[in-house]
Design a protein around this motif. Structure first.
Motif, mmCIF file in Angstrom:
data_model
loop_
_atom_site.group_PDB
_atom_site.id
_atom_site.type_symbol
_atom_site.label_atom_id
_atom_site.label_comp_id
_atom_site.label_asym_id
_atom_site.label_seq_id
_atom_site.Cartn_x
_atom_site.Cartn_y
_atom_site.Cartn_z
ATOM 1 N N LEU A 172 91.855 42.208 -13.907
ATOM 2 C CA LEU A 172 91.913 41.469 -15.168
ATOM 3 C C LEU A 172 91.298 40.081 -14.996
ATOM 4 C CD1 LEU A 172 95.478 42.413 -16.467
ATOM 5 C CD2 LEU A 172 93.286 43.170 -17.400
ATOM 6 N N GLU A 173 91.662 39.419 -13.902
ATOM 7 C CA GLU A 173 91.109 38.088 -13.638
ATOM 8 C C GLU A 173 89.608 38.164 -13.364
ATOM 9 O OE1 GLU A 173 95.444 38.091 -12.435
ATOM 10 O OE2 GLU A 173 93.739 39.448 -12.275
ATOM 11 N N VAL A 174 89.205 39.170 -12.587
ATOM 12 C CA VAL A 174 87.785 39.344 -12.273
ATOM 13 C C VAL A 174 86.981 39.600 -13.543
ATOM 14 C CG1 VAL A 174 86.106 40.859 -11.139
ATOM 15 C CG2 VAL A 174 88.163 40.151 -9.910
ATOM 16 N N SER A 175 87.481 40.499 -14.376
ATOM 17 C CA SER A 175 86.748 40.877 -15.580
ATOM 18 C C SER A 175 86.608 39.717 -16.551
ATOM 19 C CB SER A 175 87.450 42.051 -16.267
ATOM 20 O OG SER A 175 86.725 42.484 -17.394
ATOM 21 N N GLN A 176 87.625 38.895 -16.635
ATOM 22 C CA GLN A 176 87.552 37.753 -17.550
ATOM 23 C C GLN A 176 86.418 36.810 -17.149
ATOM 24 O OE1 GLN A 176 91.327 35.943 -18.326
ATOM 25 N NE2 GLN A 176 90.472 34.261 -19.514
ATOM 26 N N VAL A 177 86.271 36.580 -15.851
ATOM 27 C CA VAL A 177 85.186 35.709 -15.377
ATOM 28 C C VAL A 177 83.836 36.404 -15.541
ATOM 29 C CG1 VAL A 177 84.233 34.509 -13.364
ATOM 30 C CG2 VAL A 177 86.703 34.478 -13.782
ATOM 31 N N GLU A 178 83.783 37.699 -15.251
ATOM 32 C CA GLU A 178 82.540 38.456 -15.443
ATOM 33 C C GLU A 178 82.049 38.340 -16.882
ATOM 34 O OE1 GLU A 178 83.192 42.241 -12.357
ATOM 35 O OE2 GLU A 178 83.532 42.451 -14.502
ATOM 36 N N GLN A 179 82.949 38.580 -17.814
ATOM 37 C CA GLN A 179 82.576 38.548 -19.225
ATOM 38 C C GLN A 179 82.126 37.151 -19.645
ATOM 39 O OE1 GLN A 179 82.562 41.020 -21.687
ATOM 40 N NE2 GLN A 179 82.898 42.555 -20.106
ATOM 41 N N ASP A 180 82.802 36.151 -19.133
ATOM 42 C CA ASP A 180 82.428 34.783 -19.486
ATOM 43 C C ASP A 180 81.052 34.437 -18.918
ATOM 44 O OD1 ASP A 180 83.604 32.679 -21.058
ATOM 45 O OD2 ASP A 180 83.608 31.447 -19.250
ATOM 46 N N LEU A 181 80.782 34.897 -17.707
ATOM 47 C CA LEU A 181 79.460 34.690 -17.111
ATOM 48 C C LEU A 181 78.377 35.374 -17.939
ATOM 49 C CD1 LEU A 181 80.211 35.133 -13.306
ATOM 50 C CD2 LEU A 181 78.904 33.243 -14.278
ATOM 51 N N ALA A 186 78.369 27.820 -19.024
ATOM 52 C CA ALA A 186 79.391 26.861 -18.589
ATOM 53 C C ALA A 186 79.336 26.804 -17.067
ATOM 54 C CB ALA A 186 80.775 27.278 -19.077
ATOM 55 N N GLU A 187 78.275 26.216 -16.548
ATOM 56 C CA GLU A 187 77.988 26.324 -15.116
ATOM 57 C C GLU A 187 79.115 25.786 -14.240
ATOM 58 O OE1 GLU A 187 74.468 25.214 -11.889
ATOM 59 O OE2 GLU A 187 74.242 24.696 -14.009
ATOM 60 N N HIS A 188 79.637 24.623 -14.579
ATOM 61 C CA HIS A 188 80.697 24.045 -13.743
ATOM 62 C C HIS A 188 81.937 24.937 -13.741
ATOM 63 C CE1 HIS A 188 83.323 21.100 -11.841
ATOM 64 N NE2 HIS A 188 84.182 21.282 -12.834
ATOM 65 N N LEU A 214 76.153 38.019 -10.752
ATOM 66 C CA LEU A 214 76.170 37.565 -12.146
ATOM 67 C C LEU A 214 75.909 36.062 -12.239
ATOM 68 C CD1 LEU A 214 79.211 39.634 -13.453
ATOM 69 C CD2 LEU A 214 76.886 39.760 -14.354
ATOM 70 N N TYR A 215 76.536 35.318 -11.340
ATOM 71 C CA TYR A 215 76.343 33.860 -11.337
ATOM 72 C C TYR A 215 74.876 33.515 -11.062
ATOM 73 C CZ TYR A 215 76.915 28.948 -10.102
ATOM 74 O OH TYR A 215 76.795 27.580 -10.056
ATOM 75 N N TYR A 216 74.280 34.193 -10.100
ATOM 76 C CA TYR A 216 72.887 33.918 -9.736
ATOM 77 C C TYR A 216 71.943 34.306 -10.873
ATOM 78 C CZ TYR A 216 68.979 33.316 -6.446
ATOM 79 O OH TYR A 216 67.849 32.880 -5.804
ATOM 80 N N LEU A 217 72.186 35.447 -11.493
ATOM 81 C CA LEU A 217 71.322 35.878 -12.590
ATOM 82 C C LEU A 217 71.351 34.883 -13.748
ATOM 83 C CD1 LEU A 217 72.071 39.718 -12.640
ATOM 84 C CD2 LEU A 217 69.817 38.686 -12.295
ATOM 85 N N ARG A 218 72.525 34.359 -14.051
ATOM 86 C CA ARG A 218 72.615 33.420 -15.176
ATOM 87 C C ARG A 218 72.011 32.062 -14.837
ATOM 88 N NH1 ARG A 218 74.412 31.952 -19.977
ATOM 89 N NH2 ARG A 218 75.372 33.925 -20.578
ATOM 90 N N HIS A 222 68.263 27.059 -11.271
ATOM 91 C CA HIS A 222 68.654 25.796 -10.647
ATOM 92 C C HIS A 222 69.918 25.896 -9.794
ATOM 93 C CE1 HIS A 222 70.556 26.136 -14.615
ATOM 94 N NE2 HIS A 222 71.585 25.517 -14.072
ATOM 95 N N ALA A 223 70.294 27.116 -9.407
ATOM 96 C CA ALA A 223 71.544 27.265 -8.655
ATOM 97 C C ALA A 223 71.323 27.815 -7.251
ATOM 98 C CB ALA A 223 72.504 28.171 -9.425
ATOM 99 N N ALA A 224 70.121 27.624 -6.710
ATOM 100 C CA ALA A 224 69.811 28.210 -5.402
ATOM 101 C C ALA A 224 70.765 27.718 -4.317
ATOM 102 C CB ALA A 224 68.366 27.896 -5.027
ATOM 103 N N ARG A 225 71.058 26.412 -4.319
ATOM 104 C CA ARG A 225 71.945 25.869 -3.282
ATOM 105 C C ARG A 225 73.348 26.457 -3.410
ATOM 106 N NH1 ARG A 225 72.495 19.463 -2.537
ATOM 107 N NH2 ARG A 225 70.319 19.797 -1.916
#
Length: 310
Positions: A172-181, A186-188, A214-218, A222-225
């Motif tokens: 449930l926690e994982v899916s909520q973050v996945e969906q938000d991504l 909301a990068e931060h 998912l984070y990298y794709l979005r 500018h998120a290489a580091r």
């Protein structure tokens, strides 16, 4: 999809094949294809959908337990009875599955509770059934119910196992973050949420890798580091080299430069602003099913006759 050389190649080969078949059998006997449309899409246009946890019944069984030729093994489920170690899920012979296969997990529980309550009323048995655990106890305590309503007992067992897996893996926690991504800029917030879930011991390596993908794709522009740090964290947590390589591979396959569409609604300033405004005004009915696959809007355009030709 004219922007994809792979799709164009497939479409051209299909067209040549159809022309050949028509020439062989003659136009009078050939199958009329004038009213048929073959839609060929490149998966790289929508890398999001396969990375998200699913919350409809049939999809959850496939994703979390596994189903082969309509057979589902429950042998690893704690306390499972002998007759339920392997069950059949086939909508052609199982009316309950036919009705609920595309229901979300909450709707499935409501449907199961209704059937159990109906049996209780018919047989005048006593007992309060409020949860999947209550249903499991009910099935165990009333062997007649298990014999006379085998399909329902099967679905209660499947639901209990799905519920156990969801809880044990913090899905449930994982899916909520996945969906938000998938749905919001909301990068931060996303960076913080992903780092927190990487530190959650209940979350599987597989789900952690998907979150980083998912984070990298979005935020790939500018998120290489950040991604390097996230990948290092995955290695520290025991992820294999092949697991970590997936993060880079998915961007090479379906990254910003490979996609002709705007699956994240963030390619232009206008799209980003519209995305944020719509999210703020429209609200969210279900945080676990916010994302709409690109295929849905593509089919909608097709039905409206507004699908671009390229």
């Amino acid at each position: 999809q004219g922007s994809s050389s792979l799709c164009r190649n497939i479409a051209e080969r299909v067209s040549v094949k159809l022309d050949h078949e028509t020439a062989v059998v003659g136009e009078s006997q050939a199958i009329p294809f004038s009213d048929v449309l073959l839609l060929v899409l490149d998966r790289c246009e929508d890398p999001l959908t396969p990375l998200l946890n699913q919350w409809t019944y049939e999809a959850m069984v496939h994703e979390l337990i596994g189903m082969h030729n309509h057979r589902v093994s429950l042998r690893s489920a704690p306390g499972i009875s002998k007759e339920l170690e392997e069950v059949i899920l086939d909508a052609d012979v199982d009316s309950f599955f036919e009705q609920t296969r595309y229901c979300n997990f909450g709707e499935l529980g409501t449907s199961l509770k209704g059937l159990v309550d109906s049996f209780s009323a018919t047989t005048r048995t006593r007992g309060v059934v409020q949860s999947i655990e209550d249903m499991m106890r009910f099935v165990e305590n009333y062997p007649y119910f298990r014999r006379s309503s085998g399909d329902v007992a099967k679905h209660v067992a499947l639901s209990a196992e799905l519920s156990r897996i969801v809880g044990n893996n913090s899905l449930l926690e994982v899916s909520q973050v996945e969906q938000d991504l998938a749905c919001r800029e909301a990068e931060h917030d996303h960076r913080t949420a992903v780092w927190e879930l990487l530190g959650n011991q209940k979350v599987s390596i597989r789900d952690k890798v998907r979150l980083v993908c998912l984070y990298y794709l979005r935020y790939e522009s500018h998120a290489a580091r950040d991604v390097i740090q996230l990948c290092n964290r995955l290695r520290d947590l025991g992820a294999s080299l092949s697991d970590v390589d997936v993060v880079q591979s998915i961007v090479q396959y379906a990254g910003f430069t490979r996609r002709s569409g705007d699956v994240f609604s963030n390619k232009t300033l206008y799209a980003r602003a519209k995305n944020k405004v719509m999210r703020g005004v429209g609200g969210i009915d279900n945080v676990y099913t916010q994302h709409e696959p690109l295929l849905a809007s593509t089919l909608d355009q097709l039905l409206r006759g507004s699908l671009p030709s390229a």
